[in-house]
Design a protein around this motif. Structure first.
Motif, short mmCIF file in Angstrom:
data_model
loop_
_atom_site.label_atom_id
_atom_site.label_comp_id
_atom_site.label_asym_id
_atom_site.label_seq_id
_atom_site.Cartn_x
_atom_site.Cartn_y
_atom_site.Cartn_z
N ASP A 1 -13.77 9.89 23.78
CA ASP A 1 -12.85 10.79 23.10
C ASP A 1 -13.06 12.24 23.63
O ASP A 1 -12.32 12.98 23.54
CB ASP A 1 -12.77 10.88 21.69
CG ASP A 1 -12.56 9.31 21.14
OD1 ASP A 1 -11.80 8.86 21.67
OD2 ASP A 1 -12.97 9.24 19.87
N ASP A 2 -14.34 12.48 24.27
CA ASP A 2 -14.51 13.74 24.76
C ASP A 2 -13.86 13.88 26.28
O ASP A 2 -13.89 15.05 26.70
CB ASP A 2 -15.95 13.99 24.89
CG ASP A 2 -16.64 14.00 23.72
OD1 ASP A 2 -15.97 14.33 22.54
OD2 ASP A 2 -18.04 13.73 23.57
N TYR A 3 -13.43 12.80 26.92
CA TYR A 3 -12.96 12.94 28.09
C TYR A 3 -11.27 13.01 28.05
O TYR A 3 -10.64 12.46 27.00
CB TYR A 3 -13.10 11.41 28.91
CG TYR A 3 -14.42 11.41 29.20
CD1 TYR A 3 -15.13 11.76 30.60
CD2 TYR A 3 -15.74 11.20 28.49
CE1 TYR A 3 -16.34 11.66 31.03
CE2 TYR A 3 -16.82 11.19 28.82
CZ TYR A 3 -17.33 11.06 30.29
OH TYR A 3 -18.31 11.02 30.34
N GLY A 4 -10.82 13.82 29.12
CA GLY A 4 -9.20 13.88 29.11
C GLY A 4 -8.67 12.73 29.68
O GLY A 4 -9.46 11.84 30.30
N PRO A 5 -7.61 12.58 29.64
CA PRO A 5 -6.89 11.11 30.19
C PRO A 5 -7.01 11.15 31.58
O PRO A 5 -7.14 9.91 32.03
CB PRO A 5 -5.35 11.61 29.72
CG PRO A 5 -5.33 12.88 29.42
CD PRO A 5 -6.54 13.41 29.14
N GLU A 6 -6.77 12.05 32.52
CA GLU A 6 -7.07 11.69 33.78
C GLU A 6 -8.42 11.32 34.10
O GLU A 6 -8.49 10.35 34.97
CB GLU A 6 -6.61 13.07 34.62
CG GLU A 6 -5.09 13.30 34.54
CD GLU A 6 -4.75 14.23 33.43
OE1 GLU A 6 -5.87 14.72 32.72
OE2 GLU A 6 -3.54 14.31 33.11
N LEU A 7 -9.28 11.85 33.65
CA LEU A 7 -10.79 11.70 33.94
C LEU A 7 -11.12 10.26 33.45
O LEU A 7 -11.78 9.34 34.18
CB LEU A 7 -11.94 12.65 33.41
CG LEU A 7 -13.37 12.53 33.86
CD1 LEU A 7 -13.42 12.21 35.44
CD2 LEU A 7 -13.95 13.39 33.47
N ALA A 8 -10.69 9.89 32.25
CA ALA A 8 -10.80 8.77 31.58
C ALA A 8 -10.23 7.69 32.45
O ALA A 8 -10.77 6.58 32.62
CB ALA A 8 -10.52 8.71 30.29
#
Length: 184
Positions: free
Chosen positions: A51-58
């Motif tokens: 949940d700490d990651y943005g959608p692009e990095l995830a």
């Protein structure tokens, strides 16, 4: 690039054309390898803190985690072949002088217009991804401005462990130019 070549010639460099190793397949595999390396770099915190990651990095991490062993082995084999061909090329030359992009530096609006088309990204990275992928040292330098005032750049690439040589070449170049003192 011709202005940068002239500067290097004035510094005593002998510039000649070389045959660069085939790298098209390598560039197309760059995103997958970047995804694997990103997944490895974040394995202590992802997915535990997803949940700490943005959608692009995830998404990139998920792509790396999903890559199969055979596909990764194929990528690593391609890297080894390219590295061998690159090392052979560097036996005959000290460094490469090449553009960083096949076009002027994209503006923020340009980047937004590219969307999520991976082919556009691969075209933009065709001069940088091979060196990133192979671990070859490079240094990027400003080399002028286009007619709209946007910066132009070029890169020097050298054989493994040539960072000192590339830094000296870059420093010599910048003592003869003032592009690095201007702001777009």
């Amino acid at each position: 690039m011709s202005a940068a070549e002239a500067v290097f010639r004035s510094l005593g460099a002998r510039i000649r054309d070389v045959r660069f190793p085939s790298h098209e397949r390598l560039v197309s595999q760059w995103i997958a390898m970047c995804a694997v390396e990103t997944a490895i770099a974040h394995r202590e915190t992802y997915p535990a803190k997803k949940d700490d990651y943005g959608p692009e990095l995830a998404g990139l991490i998920e792509e790396g985690r999903a890559l199969g062993g055979l596909d990764l082995t194929d990528i690593l084999h391609e890297r080894l072949k390219f590295n061998g061909a690159l090392a052979a090329m560097f036996e005959e030359i000290d460094a490469l002088l090449i553009p960083t992009m096949p076009m002027r530096l994209p503006s923020v609006a340009d980047l937004a217009s590219f969307g999520d088309d991976p082919n556009v990204l691969l075209r933009l990275l065709r001069f940088t991804a091979p060196f990133d992928f192979s671990g070859t040292p490079t240094i990027t330098l400003p080399s002028g401005f286009d007619s709209d005032g946007l910066p132009l750049s070029m890169q020097l690439a050298g054989p493994v462990l040539s960072e000192g040589q590339l830094s000296r070449m870059a420093h010599a170049f910048q003592t003869q130019t003032n592009w690095h003192t201007h702001r777009p």
